[in-house]
Scaffold this motif. Structure first.
Motif, PDB file in Angstrom:
ATOM      1  N   LEU A 230       0.818  -1.214   0.000  1.00 39.23           N
ATOM      2  CA  LEU A 230       0.000   0.000   0.000  1.00 39.23           C
ATOM      3  C   LEU A 230       0.850   1.261   0.000  1.00 39.23           C
ATOM      4  O   LEU A 230       0.448   2.288  -0.563  1.00 39.23           O
ATOM      5  CB  LEU A 230      -0.920  -0.007   1.223  1.00 39.23           C
ATOM      6  CG  LEU A 230      -2.059  -1.038   1.187  1.00 39.23           C
ATOM      7  CD1 LEU A 230      -2.628  -1.253   2.584  1.00 39.23           C
ATOM      8  CD2 LEU A 230      -3.163  -0.586   0.237  1.00 39.23           C
ATOM      9  N   SER A 231       2.016   1.202   0.596  1.00 36.60           N
ATOM     10  CA  SER A 231       2.885   2.379   0.655  1.00 36.60           C
ATOM     11  C   SER A 231       3.390   2.777  -0.718  1.00 36.60           C
ATOM     12  O   SER A 231       3.812   3.923  -0.919  1.00 36.60           O
ATOM     13  CB  SER A 231       4.077   2.112   1.585  1.00 36.60           C
ATOM     14  OG  SER A 231       4.954   1.133   1.027  1.00 36.60           O
ATOM     15  N   ALA A 254      -4.543   1.119   4.738  1.00 34.03           N
ATOM     16  CA  ALA A 254      -5.114   1.751   3.540  1.00 34.03           C
ATOM     17  C   ALA A 254      -5.841   3.035   3.933  1.00 34.03           C
ATOM     18  O   ALA A 254      -5.699   4.077   3.272  1.00 34.03           O
ATOM     19  CB  ALA A 254      -6.070   0.784   2.845  1.00 34.03           C
ATOM     20  N   GLU A 255      -6.618   2.972   5.020  1.00 40.10           N
ATOM     21  CA  GLU A 255      -7.328   4.166   5.487  1.00 40.10           C
ATOM     22  C   GLU A 255      -6.350   5.248   5.926  1.00 40.10           C
ATOM     23  O   GLU A 255      -6.543   6.436   5.644  1.00 40.10           O
ATOM     24  CB  GLU A 255      -8.254   3.794   6.637  1.00 40.10           C
ATOM     25  CG  GLU A 255      -9.087   4.955   7.154  1.00 40.10           C
ATOM     26  CD  GLU A 255     -10.023   4.548   8.277  1.00 40.10           C
ATOM     27  OE1 GLU A 255     -10.840   5.389   8.688  1.00 40.10           O
ATOM     28  OE2 GLU A 255      -9.924   3.392   8.743  1.00 40.10           O
ATOM     29  N   LYS A 256      -5.297   4.826   6.592  1.00 37.90           N
ATOM     30  CA  LYS A 256      -4.282   5.782   7.054  1.00 37.90           C
ATOM     31  C   LYS A 256      -3.635   6.503   5.883  1.00 37.90           C
ATOM     32  O   LYS A 256      -3.339   7.697   5.964  1.00 37.90           O
ATOM     33  CB  LYS A 256      -3.231   5.039   7.880  1.00 37.90           C
ATOM     34  CG  LYS A 256      -2.166   5.944   8.502  1.00 37.90           C
ATOM     35  CD  LYS A 256      -1.217   5.144   9.380  1.00 37.90           C
ATOM     36  CE  LYS A 256      -0.177   6.054  10.021  1.00 37.90           C
ATOM     37  NZ  LYS A 256       0.749   5.304  10.906  1.00 37.90           N
ATOM     38  N   ARG A 257      -3.431   5.773   4.782  1.00 42.70           N
ATOM     39  CA  ARG A 257      -2.801   6.366   3.597  1.00 42.70           C
ATOM     40  C   ARG A 257      -3.787   7.117   2.716  1.00 42.70           C
ATOM     41  O   ARG A 257      -3.404   7.783   1.750  1.00 42.70           O
ATOM     42  CB  ARG A 257      -2.146   5.264   2.753  1.00 42.70           C
ATOM     43  CG  ARG A 257      -0.732   4.940   3.155  1.00 42.70           C
ATOM     44  CD  ARG A 257       0.151   4.742   1.932  1.00 42.70           C
ATOM     45  NE  ARG A 257       0.259   5.950   1.123  1.00 42.70           N
ATOM     46  CZ  ARG A 257       0.363   5.954  -0.214  1.00 42.70           C
ATOM     47  NH1 ARG A 257       0.343   4.829  -0.888  1.00 42.70           N
ATOM     48  NH2 ARG A 257       0.475   7.081  -0.867  1.00 42.70           N
ATOM     49  N   GLY A 258      -5.092   6.999   3.035  1.00 44.12           N
ATOM     50  CA  GLY A 258      -6.080   7.682   2.216  1.00 44.12           C
ATOM     51  C   GLY A 258      -6.450   6.934   0.954  1.00 44.12           C
ATOM     52  O   GLY A 258      -6.999   7.521   0.002  1.00 44.12           O
ATOM     53  N   ILE A 259      -6.179   5.631   0.936  1.00 41.86           N
ATOM     54  CA  ILE A 259      -6.549   4.792  -0.202  1.00 41.86           C
ATOM     55  C   ILE A 259      -7.886   4.128   0.091  1.00 41.86           C
ATOM     56  O   ILE A 259      -8.072   3.524   1.139  1.00 41.86           O
ATOM     57  CB  ILE A 259      -5.469   3.717  -0.477  1.00 41.86           C
ATOM     58  CG1 ILE A 259      -4.158   4.378  -0.900  1.00 41.86           C
ATOM     59  CG2 ILE A 259      -5.934   2.723  -1.535  1.00 41.86           C
ATOM     60  CD1 ILE A 259      -2.998   3.403  -1.047  1.00 41.86           C
TER      61      ILE A 259
END
Length: 299
Positions: A230-231, A254-259
């Protein structure tokens, strides 16, 4: 015809309505439990309460696609009253009774084994899985359209896994004009993908294949879309995880990355319950007719 066959349908959703309808049309004696809130009546069926004598005369017991949980609770969309399949209910079933469900948890498997009953888990069958892959793919496409602001045509799509669902998913995306890459784990799948015009890569190389992805569809039921993967993905990407819960994506990261990442198991029963129910009904009826023919041959 299923004349003389007594079928008990215990709970379920709109898919069970197709099973009930088709079995009744073939002259089976159909009793239903947990359908007291039906908006439209189905001719030729009998509504019953959850009592031991209901089970005592059953030739077939049909449970929901998800069977029951490990406390015996049976889901139903057409009743406000909770339904529990108890040990005494299963013990009351005749030895020849066949128990049908989509997939069974240990509770149900143990009860059937203890009482010498044949348990049929229809979602294990290749024909069911192949037919179900069509509404799954259609449902996933509908989700993708709803969650994006670009067309699937011309988009960069990845499908992880080239099993029955993955194959249909990739073929559907290709038909809509997407550029399709498929993550595979077996050498023979690379050949299948190449023949279909898709670009295969081994799933261990997923990190180097996601840099420009727009849509990623996962069918692999293990953690494969990790935080590391995800990164490296663009924030614009949308992930639709079709694997059984809990899926194969690190949803927290994923939520943390905004995906945007969505878990979407069980799509056939959500987007196309009539079709999904018809698929189950056809297989159930075919198996019952085969049982009848086998008994006639023995006699």
């Amino acid at each position: 015809m299923l004349t003389g066959v007594r079928i008990i349908v215990l709970g379920g959703d709109a898919r069970q309505l197709e099973v009930i309808q088709k079995c009744a049309e073939l002259d089976a004696m159909v009793s239903v439990v947990g359908f007291d809130k039906l908006e439209h009546s189905i001719p030729g069926i009998e509504h019953q309460e959850l009592e031991d004598d209901v089970f005592a005369s059953a030739d077939v017991l049909v449970l929901p696609v998800v069977g029951c949980d490990d406390e015996g609770k049976v889901s139903t969309s057409f009743s406000d009253r909770p339904i529990f399949l108890k040990k005494e209910h299963v013990a009351a079933l005749p030895e020849h009774c066949i128990v049908f469900t989509g997939m069974a948890k240990p509770f149900l498997r143990d009860l059937c084994r203890e009482n010498g009953l044949r348990l049929v888990e229809v979602l294990d069958r290749d024909d069911i899985a192949l037919y179900n892959s069509i509404p799954t793919a259609e449902g996933a496409i509908a989700m993708a359209i709803r969650e994006t602001d670009f067309t699937i045509h011309g988009s960069e799509c990845i499908v992880l896994g080239l099993g029955r669902t993955g194959f249909t998913m990739a073929k559907t995306l290709q038909g809509l004009g997407a550029n399709v890459r498929v993550g595979i784990r077996r050498g023979e799948d690379a050949a299948r993908a190449a023949i279909m015009g898709w670009k295969p890569f081994v799933t261990t190389d997923l990190a180097v294949n996601t840099g420009e992805v727009d849509l990623l569809f996962n069918t692999i039921p293990t953690m494969i879309i990790t935080a590391q993967i995800l990164s490296k993905m663009p924030q614009k990407a949308v992930i639709i995880d079709l694997a059984s819960a809990p899926g194969g994506c690190d949803f927290r990261y994923a939520e943390k990355r905004g995906i945007k990442a969505l878990l979407a198991p069980g799509l056939p029963g959500i987007v196309a319950p009539k079709t999904a129910g018809g698929i189950i009904a056809d297989v159930l009826i075919r198996l019952l007719l085969e049982e009848q023919n086998a008994r006639e041959v023995e006699q």
